[in-house]
Write a protein that holds these residues in place. Sequence first.
Motif, short mmCIF file in Angstrom:
data_model
loop_
_atom_site.label_atom_id
_atom_site.label_comp_id
_atom_site.label_asym_id
_atom_site.label_seq_id
_atom_site.Cartn_x
_atom_site.Cartn_y
_atom_site.Cartn_z
N ALA A 243 -7.28 3.64 -1.53
CA ALA A 243 -8.46 2.77 -1.53
C ALA A 243 -9.69 3.54 -1.98
O ALA A 243 -10.51 3.02 -2.75
CB ALA A 243 -8.67 2.19 -0.14
N LYS B 118 0.85 -1.19 0.00
CA LYS B 118 0.00 0.00 0.00
C LYS B 118 0.89 1.24 0.00
O LYS B 118 1.94 1.22 0.64
CB LYS B 118 -0.89 0.01 1.25
N PHE C 213 -4.69 -3.91 -3.27
CA PHE C 213 -6.10 -4.13 -2.95
C PHE C 213 -6.76 -5.14 -3.90
O PHE C 213 -7.95 -5.38 -3.80
CB PHE C 213 -6.86 -2.80 -3.02
#
Length: 201
Positions: free
Chosen positions: A172, A140, A146
């Motif tokens: 996100a 991340k 994700f």
Amino acid sequence: MRMEQEIELLVLDAHGIILNAYWPIFLHEVALHTGETHEEVNRRWHEQVRDDAWSGRIDDRELWQRLTLCGAGTHDWHGILESGYVIGPAARYLSAWSKAVPLWLLSNHRTHWLLPRLKRFGLIGHFDRVLVSDKIGATKPDPSAFREALDRVAETNRILFVDDHKSNVAAAGRLGIQTIYAELDTPWENRVDVLLGLQPA
């Protein structure tokens, strides 16, 4: 404002969420042991070590050598690191959350460090999946971190992601995921309860 949808998957970061965010403090400890400034150690971590460490491209010996400039034999760096961890603010909510929806963990870390830590605190059993950057091949806020969560649901806004780093939350959000920024000393856990239908809005 985007309409909130019923949550089908809850994805949590590890540190700062279910465990304390000890790593920045640990970098202070490294500086104290090596005689450097915290700024020097922190800069070296972010510029020369972080990506290779969290992606698993280097082993522990090289990680400690590059971070501390004096190698693993000088101090028990891993022991010093582990001694600083305690459970985080969300730990007491995990049982209820995991009964409400599938619960995943998504962490930038090293699997062989993180899993024993979760077991030590009795936290691992709450999670259907534990995704760690060194195994999934992405850290991340890279959108590909994700990917597995996005593949799990038909509509991305039925995922709720919680992290204590704004850059990860923003990444996100750009993917259409519902997000909560777990800001220190705020009751963000109540917001999770509301979105999971565990308490009224």
